[in-house]
Design a protein around this motif. Structure first.
Motif, short mmCIF file in Angstrom:
data_model
loop_
_atom_site.label_atom_id
_atom_site.label_comp_id
_atom_site.label_asym_id
_atom_site.label_seq_id
_atom_site.Cartn_x
_atom_site.Cartn_y
_atom_site.Cartn_z
N TYR A 94 0.75 -1.27 0.00
CA TYR A 94 0.05 0.16 -0.09
C TYR A 94 1.07 1.22 0.35
N THR A 95 0.30 2.07 -0.45
CA THR A 95 1.26 3.35 -0.39
C THR A 95 0.35 4.73 0.33
N SER A 96 0.52 6.03 -0.14
CA SER A 96 -0.14 7.00 0.13
C SER A 96 0.01 8.35 -0.84
N ILE A 97 -0.54 9.28 -0.76
CA ILE A 97 -0.47 10.28 -1.43
C ILE A 97 0.81 11.59 -0.88
N SER A 98 1.36 11.41 0.46
CA SER A 98 1.96 11.48 1.27
C SER A 98 3.06 11.78 0.91
N VAL A 99 3.16 9.81 0.88
CA VAL A 99 4.11 9.33 1.08
C VAL A 99 5.16 8.66 -0.43
N ILE A 100 4.65 9.29 -1.79
CA ILE A 100 5.24 9.25 -3.11
C ILE A 100 5.20 10.33 -2.97
N ALA A 101 4.73 12.02 -2.46
CA ALA A 101 5.40 12.79 -3.02
C ALA A 101 6.39 13.01 -2.18
N LYS A 102 6.71 12.61 -1.04
CA LYS A 102 7.73 12.32 -0.52
C LYS A 102 8.93 11.71 -1.09
N ASP A 103 8.41 10.56 -1.37
CA ASP A 103 9.49 9.34 -1.60
C ASP A 103 9.92 9.78 -2.85
N LEU A 104 9.73 9.85 -3.98
CA LEU A 104 9.60 9.96 -5.45
C LEU A 104 9.65 11.93 -5.45
N GLY A 105 9.16 12.88 -4.42
CA GLY A 105 10.20 14.23 -5.22
C GLY A 105 8.84 15.26 -6.06
N TRP A 106 7.47 14.18 -6.41
CA TRP A 106 6.44 14.50 -6.74
C TRP A 106 5.29 15.51 -6.20
N GLU A 107 5.08 16.75 -7.07
CA GLU A 107 3.69 17.33 -6.27
C GLU A 107 2.55 16.06 -6.40
N ARG A 108 1.71 17.24 -4.96
CA ARG A 108 0.43 16.02 -4.60
C ARG A 108 0.06 15.74 -5.88
N ASP A 109 -0.51 16.89 -6.46
CA ASP A 109 -1.09 16.81 -7.86
C ASP A 109 -0.66 15.60 -9.02
N ARG A 110 0.83 15.26 -9.02
CA ARG A 110 0.62 14.25 -9.78
C ARG A 110 0.62 13.12 -9.40
N ALA A 111 0.81 12.52 -7.54
CA ALA A 111 0.53 11.59 -7.39
C ALA A 111 -0.75 10.77 -7.18
N ILE A 112 -2.15 12.07 -7.31
CA ILE A 112 -3.05 12.04 -7.58
C ILE A 112 -3.55 11.49 -8.24
N ARG A 113 -2.81 11.58 -9.64
CA ARG A 113 -3.58 11.57 -10.84
C ARG A 113 -3.27 9.74 -10.94
N ALA A 114 -2.13 9.84 -10.68
CA ALA A 114 -1.47 8.26 -11.05
C ALA A 114 -2.33 7.71 -10.46
N LEU A 115 -2.72 7.52 -8.44
CA LEU A 115 -3.24 6.57 -8.23
C LEU A 115 -4.87 6.55 -8.47
N ASP A 116 -5.51 8.30 -8.94
CA ASP A 116 -7.07 7.84 -9.30
C ASP A 116 -6.96 6.99 -10.43
N HIS A 117 -6.28 6.94 -11.66
CA HIS A 117 -6.43 6.14 -12.96
C HIS A 117 -5.67 4.78 -11.57
N MET A 118 -5.68 4.46 -11.70
CA MET A 118 -5.01 3.05 -10.85
C MET A 118 -6.13 2.71 -10.02
N VAL A 119 -7.08 3.12 -9.01
CA VAL A 119 -8.21 2.88 -8.74
C VAL A 119 -9.04 2.51 -10.03
N HIS A 120 -8.99 3.78 -10.74
CA HIS A 120 -10.04 3.60 -11.79
C HIS A 120 -10.13 2.21 -12.59
N GLU A 121 -9.49 2.16 -12.59
CA GLU A 121 -8.93 0.60 -14.04
C GLU A 121 -9.19 -0.31 -12.37
N GLU A 122 -9.12 -0.42 -11.16
CA GLU A 122 -9.29 -1.04 -10.15
C GLU A 122 -8.09 -1.71 -9.80
N MET A 123 -7.31 -1.59 -9.55
CA MET A 123 -6.00 -1.76 -9.82
C MET A 123 -5.68 -1.68 -8.18
#
Length: 242
Positions: free
Chosen positions: A191-220
């Motif tokens: 599992y992961t979270s938006i804040s963990v992704i943003a911190k570990d990968l150095g991403w903006e929160r919006d980028r992490a949200i977009r990636a996770l939203d897509h994977m939730v939509h695809e039921e992954m």
């Protein structure tokens, strides 16, 4: 200063010499290609003789089979190219990988509601070995070869390298580099979270949200809003099989 007749003649001689050199170079290249073609045909014939002599080992010994596949790949021979070709008739590998592909499809479809179409190759291997109709000499390498054939057919099956794991994707659609990075980041805990992704990968929160939203939509991924601090995203395909 005007160039005399001798100068024109010298230019013509140079041009003719260049044309002769070019023609000779083409002739030499054609001879070399012909020789290489004959050598390749000779090697293929030797490979066929080898396959005929050791076909039982190729069919029953997974390590031997893997080395044979590598040897074929080096000279551009695909034993799985045709189910009615020489190699399939000689070795029976066409039927072997066809039957293996059918088992892979059955297992992936059956588990898709739980894992969203993502499964670790090692977990798929364990399930294959548990089926009553499976041969016990099947390896992960055999699974990868069968999945490669399924992907060529446009079935949506492919293998995705994620860190130290290889995941089998059984739903159509290409995962982006961002999605692969999220999977790799989450593979330790599942599992992961938006804040963990943003911190570990150095991403903006919006980028992490977009990636996770897509994977939730695809039921992954599954959403967990019961965590005390923030929403968690669980990836069933990364859960270890028990």
């Amino acid at each position: 200063m005007r160039r005399g007749p001798g100068g024109v003649g010298a230019i013509n001689r140079q041009r003719l010499a260049k044309e002769k050199y070019a023609s000779k170079g083409t002739e030499i290249a054609d001879i070399q290609l012909s020789q290489m073609g004959k050598q390749l045909e000779s090697f293929k014939t030797s490979l066929e003789d080898f396959a005929g002599k050791y076909k039982q080992d190729i069919r029953k010994n997974p390590e031997f089979r893997g080395h044979f596949q590598q040897m074929c790949a080096r000279i551009g021979v695909d034993p799985l190219a045709s189910s009615k070709g020489f190699w399939a008739e000689l070795l029976g590998v066409g039927d072997f990988y066809y039957e293996l592909g059918v088992q892979i499809v059955e297992i992936c479809i059956a588990t898709r509601p739980r894992n969203g179409g993502l499964m670790a190759l090692g977990d798929l291997h364990k399930k294959i070995l548990k089926t009553s109709k499976s041969r016990q000499d099947v390896t992960e390498d055999d699974l990868a070869r069968a999945i490669k054939k399924l992907h060529i057919l446009g079935s949506g099956f492919q293998i995705i390298p994620v860190g130290k794991k290889r995941l089998v994707q059984s739903v159509p659609g290409e995962l982006s580099m961002d999605h692969a990075a999220v999977l790799q980041q989450a593979q330790g805990n599942g599992y992961t979270s938006i804040s963990v992704i943003a911190k570990d990968l150095g991403w903006e929160r919006d980028r992490a949200i977009r990636a996770l939203d897509h994977m939730v939509h695809e039921e992954m991924a599954w959403v967990d809003d019961q965590a005390p601090n923030e929403r968690l995203y669980w990836f069933p395909g990364l859960f270890p099989e028990t």
